[in-house]
Structures are given as structure tokens and as C-alpha cells.
Design a protein around this motif. Structure first.
Motif, PDB file in Angstrom:
ATOM      1  N   UNK A 142      -7.728   9.136   7.851  1.00  0.00           N
ATOM      2  CA  UNK A 142      -8.154   9.913   6.689  1.00  0.00           C
ATOM      3  C   UNK A 142      -7.068  10.927   6.368  1.00  0.00           C
ATOM      4  N   UNK A 143      -7.181  11.516   5.181  1.00  0.00           N
ATOM      5  CA  UNK A 143      -6.233  12.539   4.775  1.00  0.00           C
ATOM      6  C   UNK A 143      -4.800  12.035   4.728  1.00  0.00           C
ATOM      7  N   UNK A 144      -3.876  12.880   5.149  1.00  0.00           N
ATOM      8  CA  UNK A 144      -2.460  12.528   5.060  1.00  0.00           C
ATOM      9  C   UNK A 144      -2.094  11.386   5.992  1.00  0.00           C
ATOM     10  N   UNK A 145      -2.841  11.225   7.104  1.00  0.00           N
ATOM     11  CA  UNK A 145      -2.577  10.098   8.003  1.00  0.00           C
ATOM     12  C   UNK A 145      -2.821   8.776   7.277  1.00  0.00           C
ATOM     13  N   UNK A 146      -3.869   8.742   6.455  1.00  0.00           N
ATOM     14  CA  UNK A 146      -4.144   7.526   5.685  1.00  0.00           C
ATOM     15  C   UNK A 146      -3.034   7.270   4.678  1.00  0.00           C
ATOM     16  N   UNK A 147      -2.588   8.301   3.989  1.00  0.00           N
ATOM     17  CA  UNK A 147      -1.531   8.126   3.001  1.00  0.00           C
ATOM     18  C   UNK A 147      -0.238   7.678   3.663  1.00  0.00           C
ATOM     19  N   UNK A 148       0.073   8.249   4.841  1.00  0.00           N
ATOM     20  CA  UNK A 148       1.278   7.826   5.556  1.00  0.00           C
ATOM     21  C   UNK A 148       1.203   6.348   5.922  1.00  0.00           C
ATOM     22  N   UNK A 149       0.014   5.907   6.352  1.00  0.00           N
ATOM     23  CA  UNK A 149      -0.113   4.507   6.740  1.00  0.00           C
ATOM     24  C   UNK A 149       0.009   3.598   5.527  1.00  0.00           C
ATOM     25  N   UNK A 150      -0.592   3.981   4.403  1.00  0.00           N
ATOM     26  CA  UNK A 150      -0.423   3.202   3.183  1.00  0.00           C
ATOM     27  C   UNK A 150       1.050   3.160   2.775  1.00  0.00           C
ATOM     28  N   UNK A 151       1.764   4.253   2.983  1.00  0.00           N
ATOM     29  CA  UNK A 151       3.195   4.272   2.676  1.00  0.00           C
ATOM     30  C   UNK A 151       3.953   3.303   3.575  1.00  0.00           C
ATOM     31  N   UNK A 152       3.545   3.230   4.837  1.00  0.00           N
ATOM     32  CA  UNK A 152       4.178   2.286   5.751  1.00  0.00           C
ATOM     33  C   UNK A 152       3.969   0.848   5.270  1.00  0.00           C
ATOM     34  N   UNK A 343      -5.098   5.994  -1.302  1.00  0.00           N
ATOM     35  CA  UNK A 343      -5.631   6.969  -0.357  1.00  0.00           C
ATOM     36  C   UNK A 343      -6.637   7.909  -1.025  1.00  0.00           C
ATOM     37  N   UNK A 344      -6.290   8.421  -2.201  1.00  0.00           N
ATOM     38  CA  UNK A 344      -7.186   9.338  -2.902  1.00  0.00           C
ATOM     39  C   UNK A 344      -8.445   8.640  -3.379  1.00  0.00           C
ATOM     40  N   UNK A 345      -8.335   7.379  -3.806  1.00  0.00           N
ATOM     41  CA  UNK A 345      -9.506   6.650  -4.274  1.00  0.00           C
ATOM     42  C   UNK A 345     -10.481   6.366  -3.139  1.00  0.00           C
ATOM     43  N   UNK A 346      -9.974   6.069  -1.944  1.00  0.00           N
ATOM     44  CA  UNK A 346     -10.834   5.716  -0.817  1.00  0.00           C
ATOM     45  C   UNK A 346     -11.305   6.919  -0.010  1.00  0.00           C
ATOM     46  N   UNK A 347     -10.668   8.068  -0.199  1.00  0.00           N
ATOM     47  CA  UNK A 347     -10.915   9.226   0.672  1.00  0.00           C
ATOM     48  C   UNK A 347     -12.375   9.626   0.723  1.00  0.00           C
ATOM     49  N   UNK A 348     -13.071   9.614  -0.391  1.00  0.00           N
ATOM     50  CA  UNK A 348     -14.451  10.098  -0.432  1.00  0.00           C
ATOM     51  C   UNK A 348     -15.490   8.993  -0.315  1.00  0.00           C
TER      52      UNK A 348
END
Length: 413
Positions: A142-152, A343-348
């Protein structure tokens, strides 16, 4: 995951995956996200020989792409809620098995009609990999960890469309188009084995939701009424359409209008794809220090400004020196837009991540698939139609973000 964790704001940096396992997850989930681009792009170099071998027209064979896009959209809508109800592994493994069987059927198809049908079934199996990969990222991070993984994962998203036609062309040097589909069969079988043994179930039973039709429809309805989710999904879908327009039109424009050789075109295509990868990795490095919404807005403004410059270069006849830099800017922006929008779409939506992932994928592929023929409809004898269509979708992408996702997200679902 506790109720507190499930409702944690998207600004936290939380992960349920231990660091030693992240590489394994990246390899497996990256392979699953490659189903789409490999299945769409790998057989494109074989289309002329397929038409001759099957005794059909190029227009009929284009339906093999259309049926795949339709199957991919419908498959995601079904598999997403099933993965919320049954866990991620069972729908994934069944889906990959369907993909493998349908790929074999594609390879042995004696007619274009059977091939079109087999491609639709193949797409349903591919949809399982795409949906479950995205939902699993939401389960684990979740949060920035999720965005980092999507970036990977942008390493795969950026490289797969580049490598797929090249790999398809190499396969064709020693076998026929049927060998391309047998290669996809082998890829699917390998991923089936890897997923079966290396991907544990990420969704515990107490977080699953029944897959009753009424509940599924209410979940999709709630997602579509969530302005923030819809804004992020449409922003990604519109930029996906710009990308599809580029893929559909760039070979005609760069080779037919500007005279690049196939090898020179491949270099340009590869450099632009490398831009996606580079932007995605930069995004992963700085997210956390810079908010996801800021990075997403930056990517959308890059796409809009780059596509506007692309139109100007095409209208003024500035040639390749005026066309290639803004084209690189537009394509590279995807590396910023996709990880942050997903990431933002799935966060909530931690409790309906499968359904939310499915809807994200449907929006992207339906809008993108609808955009593909537009370049041909409006003409391929100049760069203006491609540039104008890309610019139009770039503006629509930015508008979706500004007018729909400008408000705070609703409560988690």
C-alpha cells in the motif's frame, strides 16, 4: 491484514511482502503482466504469411486482434470478482491453463474463423494474469510501496511491446506463424508452473467477498460512482489510447512518410520504449519524497505538452528532428502515469481489489482498442492524423484527472 490496515490512507508506505520475496514477486507478476503485450504484438510480423496460408484477407485477420481485445475486456470483468471471492491463485491457475490450451488451438487452427474464436478464448486466459497481477500488488503493498512496485513492473510494461515483435520476427526465421503461437504456449506453460509453485495465496479467506451477481454489480456500480477512481482510470485509459494510436500509426508515418528503414524504425521504437522504462524507474526512486498525485500530474502535463509539440511539428513540416523529441516525451510519460494512476485508483479499494483491477484493465484496453483504427481512418499519408489523435487523448487524459480525480477519494471499499 486488520481492518485498520485495510483502511490505512494511501500516503503510508506499507508492505506485506518481505524484502527477499520482492524479487520473486516482481518476476512472477511481471511475467503475468506480459501476457497482454506478448499476445497482441508477437504475431504481428506474421500477419501477411498468415493471410496467404489461411486463404483469407488482411481485414479478416485484423479480427484476430479485435477478438483478443474483446475477450480481454470481458475476461477481466469476470475474473476480477472471482479473485475477490475465491482468492487469487485458483482463478489465476485456471486462467493460465485456458491460455495454454487456447494457444495450442491457435497454432493448429485450419481457418481464420477458428483462429478468431481461439484468440478470444486465449484472451480470457490472459485476462486472469493481468487482473491477478495488479490485484496481488494491492494485496501485498500500500501507499508508496505499492507505487514503487508498480514502477518496477514498468520494466516489463515498457520492454514487452518492444521485444514482442522482435521475438516474433526471430521465431519466423526458423518456423511459420504457427510456431509463434507454440512459443506463446510454452511461455504460458512456464508461467503456469512458476505461479503454481512460487506464488502463494496473497488474499486471506477473511478478506474475501462472495461473488454473487448482485454484489458484483453493486461493486462495479460503486467503483463507477467513485469520482476519484473513475478519474484515475480514465486518465490511464486515455493515455493508453494515445499509446495505441502511436503503435498503430508510427510504422506508417515513420517508414512511409519519413522514409525510415525497418531497422531504423525499430531503433526509434526501442528508444521510445526505453523512455517508458527510464521514467518508471525514476518514478520508483522519488515516490515518497514526491507525492503520487504530483508525479501523475507531471506525467500528464508531459504527455499534453509533448503531444501539442508533436502536432505543431507535423503541421509545420519540421521533419524527423522536430517530430522525434516530442514523440519521445509523450511515450516516456507513460512511465510516470501508469504506476501512479494504478496505485491511486486501487489505494482505497483493498476489499475489492480484483474488481477494481478488472475495471482498470477494461477501461484501458477498450478505449485503447477503439483508438487503434482512428489513425488509419483519418489517413496515414502524413504525421498530422497520428499527432492530432495522440494530442486529443493526451488532453482528455489530463482533463479526466483534473475534473474527476481532483476531489479526495471516497472511503475504502
Amino acid at each position: 491484514m486488520s481492518a485498520h490496515t485495510a483502511t490505512r490512507p494511501a500516503t503510508t508506505d506499507d508492505s506485506r511482502a518481505h524484502p527477499p520475496r520482492r524479487l520473486r514477486y516482481a518476476l512472477v507478476l511481471g511475467g503475468l503482466t506480459a501476457f497482454g503485450p506478448l499476445s497482441v504484438d508477437m504475431y504481428l510480423p506474421a500477419l501477411p504469411s498468415m493471410a496467404a496460408d489461411l486463404g483469407t484477407t488482411d481485414a479478416t485477420l485484423q479480427l484476430t486482434l479485435s477478438s483478443f481485445i474483446v475477450g480481454l475486456a470481458l475476461g477481466q470483468l469476470v475474473i476480477g470478482p472471482l479473485s475477490d471471492a475465491l482468492g487469487r491463485r485458483r482463478p489465476l491457475l485456471v486462467g493460465i491453463a485456458i491460455y495454454v490450451a487456447a494457444s495450442v488451438l491457435c497454432a493448429v487452427s485450419p481457418s481464420a474463423e477458428l483462429l478468431i474464436a481461439a484468440r478470444a478464448v486465449q484472451a480470457v486466459g490472459a485476462a486472469a494474469g493481468i487482473v491477478v497481477a495488479r490485484a496481488t500488488v494491492r494485496d501485498l503493498f500500500s501507499g508508496t510501496a505499492m507505487t514503487r512496485f508498480f514502477s518496477m513492473l514498468m520494466l516489463v510494461t515498457g520492454l514487452a511491446p518492444i521485444l514482442a515483435p522482435v521475438l516474433g520476427g526471430q521465431v519466423l526465421t526458423w518456423t511459420s506463424w504457427r510456431g509463434v503461437f507454440l512459443t506463446l504456449t510454452a511461455f504460458g506453460a512456464l508461467l503456469l508452473a512458476v505461479a503454481a509453485f512460487a506464488l502463494p495465496e496473497p488474499l486471506p479467506p477473511h478478506l474475501r467477498s462472495p461473488a454473487r451477481l448482485g454484489r458484483v454489480l453493486r461493486t462495479y456500480g460503486a467503483l463507477l460512482r467513485d469520482r476519484a477512481f473513475l478519474g484515475y482510470a480514465l486518465a490511464a485509459g486515455m493515455i493508453f489510447a494515445a499509446m495505441f494510436s502511436y503503435i498503430a500509426g508510427s510504422s506508417f508515418v515513420l517508414q512511409g512518410v519519413y522514409g525510415l528503414s525497418p531497422q531504423e524504425y525499430s531503433v526509434v521504437f526501442g528508444v521510445n520504449g526505453a523512455g517508458i522504462v527510464l521514467a518508471g524507474q525514476v518514478n520508483g526512486r522519488i515516490v515518497g519524497r514526491v507525492q503520487e498525485r504530483t508525479l501523475l500530474a507531471t506525467g500528464l502535463f508531459m504527455a499534453t505538452l509533448g503531444s501539442a509539440a508533436l502536432v505543431i511539428a507535423a503541421l509545420l513540416g519540421l521533419g524527423l528532428p522536430g517530430l522525434l523529441p516530442p514523440l519521445f516525451l509523450v511515450v516516456s510519460s507513460i512511465g510516470l502515469i501508469m504506476p501512479n494512476s494504478n496505485s491511486l485508483a486501487l489505494a482505497n479499494h483493498p476489499r475489492s481489489a480484483g474488481s477494481a483491477s478488472a475495471l482498470l484493465g477494461v477501461v484501458q484496453f477498450v478505449i485503447g482498442g477503439a483508438a487503434s483504427p482512428l489513425v488509419g481512418v483519418f489517413g496515414e499519408d502524413s504525421a498530422v492524423p497520428m499527432a492530432t489523435i495522440m494530442a486529443s487523448f493526451g488532453v482528455l487524459s489530463l482533463a479526466s484527472f483534473l475534473f474527476l480525480a481532483g476531489r479526495p477519494a471516497s472511503a475504502p471499499a
